[in-house]
Scaffold this motif. Structure first.
Motif, PDB file in Angstrom:
ATOM      1  N   ALA A 125      50.277  -7.146  35.221  1.00  0.00           N
ATOM      2  CA  ALA A 125      48.937  -7.643  35.518  1.00  0.00           C
ATOM      3  C   ALA A 125      48.104  -7.446  34.264  1.00  0.00           C
ATOM      4  CB  ALA A 125      48.321  -6.888  36.689  1.00  0.00           C
ATOM      5  N   GLN A 126      47.484  -8.514  33.799  1.00  0.00           N
ATOM      6  CA  GLN A 126      46.646  -8.432  32.602  1.00  0.00           C
ATOM      7  C   GLN A 126      45.176  -8.347  33.033  1.00  0.00           C
ATOM      8  OE1 GLN A 126      49.055 -11.330  32.590  1.00  0.00           O
ATOM      9  NE2 GLN A 126      50.450  -9.708  31.971  1.00  0.00           N
ATOM     10  N   PRO A 127      44.562  -7.164  32.928  1.00  0.00           N
ATOM     11  CA  PRO A 127      43.158  -7.031  33.345  1.00  0.00           C
ATOM     12  C   PRO A 127      42.241  -7.935  32.533  1.00  0.00           C
ATOM     13  CG  PRO A 127      44.174  -4.871  33.105  1.00  0.00           C
ATOM     14  CD  PRO A 127      45.134  -5.865  32.530  1.00  0.00           C
ATOM     15  N   THR A 128      41.275  -8.547  33.205  1.00  0.00           N
ATOM     16  CA  THR A 128      40.292  -9.366  32.497  1.00  0.00           C
ATOM     17  C   THR A 128      39.217  -8.493  31.862  1.00  0.00           C
ATOM     18  OG1 THR A 128      39.070  -9.668  34.564  1.00  0.00           O
ATOM     19  CG2 THR A 128      40.664 -11.375  33.963  1.00  0.00           C
ATOM     20  N   ILE A 134      38.378   0.596  37.587  1.00  0.00           N
ATOM     21  CA  ILE A 134      39.522   0.414  38.486  1.00  0.00           C
ATOM     22  C   ILE A 134      40.842   0.513  37.720  1.00  0.00           C
ATOM     23  CG2 ILE A 134      39.763  -2.117  38.365  1.00  0.00           C
ATOM     24  CD1 ILE A 134      39.836  -0.053  41.608  1.00  0.00           C
ATOM     25  N   TRP A 135      40.816   0.250  36.397  1.00  0.00           N
ATOM     26  CA  TRP A 135      42.034   0.299  35.570  1.00  0.00           C
ATOM     27  C   TRP A 135      42.146   1.608  34.785  1.00  0.00           C
ATOM     28  CZ3 TRP A 135      44.776  -3.377  37.472  1.00  0.00           C
ATOM     29  CH2 TRP A 135      44.203  -4.600  37.827  1.00  0.00           C
ATOM     30  N   LYS A 136      41.325   2.577  35.107  1.00  0.00           N
ATOM     31  CA  LYS A 136      41.303   3.840  34.367  1.00  0.00           C
ATOM     32  C   LYS A 136      42.684   4.514  34.355  1.00  0.00           C
ATOM     33  CE  LYS A 136      39.207   8.447  34.522  1.00  0.00           C
ATOM     34  NZ  LYS A 136      38.369   9.370  35.323  1.00  0.00           N
ATOM     35  N   ASP A 137      43.066   5.009  33.181  1.00  0.00           N
ATOM     36  CA  ASP A 137      44.307   5.782  32.978  1.00  0.00           C
ATOM     37  C   ASP A 137      45.574   4.977  33.260  1.00  0.00           C
ATOM     38  OD1 ASP A 137      42.885   8.032  32.192  1.00  0.00           O
ATOM     39  OD2 ASP A 137      42.744   8.808  34.236  1.00  0.00           O
ATOM     40  N   LEU A 138      45.471   3.653  33.212  1.00  0.00           N
ATOM     41  CA  LEU A 138      46.651   2.807  33.344  1.00  0.00           C
ATOM     42  C   LEU A 138      47.032   2.244  31.988  1.00  0.00           C
ATOM     43  CD1 LEU A 138      45.848   0.825  36.608  1.00  0.00           C
ATOM     44  CD2 LEU A 138      47.434   2.716  36.342  1.00  0.00           C
ATOM     45  N   GLU A 139      48.315   1.953  31.821  1.00  0.00           N
ATOM     46  CA  GLU A 139      48.775   1.335  30.594  1.00  0.00           C
ATOM     47  C   GLU A 139      48.167  -0.064  30.445  1.00  0.00           C
ATOM     48  OE1 GLU A 139      50.765   2.688  28.303  1.00  0.00           O
ATOM     49  OE2 GLU A 139      50.927   4.560  29.423  1.00  0.00           O
ATOM     50  N   PRO A 140      48.054  -0.569  29.219  1.00  0.00           N
ATOM     51  CA  PRO A 140      47.671  -1.976  29.064  1.00  0.00           C
ATOM     52  C   PRO A 140      48.712  -2.873  29.745  1.00  0.00           C
ATOM     53  CG  PRO A 140      47.541  -0.805  26.957  1.00  0.00           C
ATOM     54  CD  PRO A 140      48.225   0.117  27.926  1.00  0.00           C
ATOM     55  N   ASP A 141      48.258  -3.873  30.448  1.00  0.00           N
ATOM     56  CA  ASP A 141      49.154  -4.791  31.171  1.00  0.00           C
ATOM     57  C   ASP A 141      50.143  -4.027  32.043  1.00  0.00           C
ATOM     58  OD1 ASP A 141      47.788  -6.626  29.654  1.00  0.00           O
ATOM     59  OD2 ASP A 141      49.450  -7.058  28.311  1.00  0.00           O
TER      60      ASP A 141
END
Length: 202
Positions: A125-128, A134-141
């Protein structure tokens, strides 16, 4: 915090409940209108067809209190069918209107592209907006687990929180205020999915 999990008679609730319990949250079952009382957060997981799911929601009297919750912008996490039902309708069940919280329709992956349908397995999933908490502490993509034959097509691109490429990019999650919903299954996505759920709870 009081978190409720919508039980509309479909499948896959137990996986989410186990994931939430692992994070130290004991969710409440929401299967009738009065179960919304006292909740601060709401999750809507599940599998099944668009039409059957909406009919089950109607029969249990859950549609109106859910709409009121969403229109009040209270914290909401939709998963799979709990994502798709937010839209106006679906090619899967053309005669059945959705909740209509988000503009757009749910479409089937095209048959003329040589894609395997359902789209099943791990994908990114590619965050916009990678800075969104909501994407905190997650890897890119980050990688998540998918299993679906239909995908929502939001008319308002501003609500798209991430895209995923499966022959073409589609909206794999949406974010509008305190509403967040995903086509993928965080409860089946190991550490990455648990971190996403944790971010929502915080």
């Amino acid at each position: 915090m009081e978190l409720g999990v919508i039980n509309y008679g479909g499948g896959n609730l137990r996986s989410l409940v186990r994931a939430l319990e692992f994070l130290g949250v004991q969710p409440r079952n929401v299967s009738k209108p009065e179960d919304f009382e006292g909740l601060t957060h709401l999750a809507f997981p599940g599998q099944g067809s668009f039409g059957d799911s909406m009919r089950n929601m109607e029969e249990r009297g859950l549609v109106e209190p859910l709409k009121e919750w969403l229109e009040a912008d209270k914290p909401f996490f939709g998963i799979c069918i709990g994502y798709q039902l937010l839209f106006e309708g679906s090619e899967e069940s053309p005669e059945t209107p959705g909740l209509g919280i988000l503009e757009g329709k749910v479409e089937r992956f095209p048959a003329d592209m040589g894609l395997k349908v359902p789209h099943m397995g791990w994908n990114t999933a590619q965050p916009t907006d990678p800075a969104d908490p909501i994407w905190k502490d997650l890897e890119p993509d980050p990688y998540f687990y998918f299993v679906h034959s239909f995908y929502p097509h939001p008319l308002d691109s501003d609500v798209i929180a991430s895209t995923t490429d499966y022959g073409f990019p589609f909206a794999s999650s949406v974010r509008k205020g305190n509403l967040f919903a995903t086509q993928f299954h965080p409860e089946k996505s190991q550490h990455t999915g648990l971190q996403l759920l944790k971010n929502f709870l915080q």
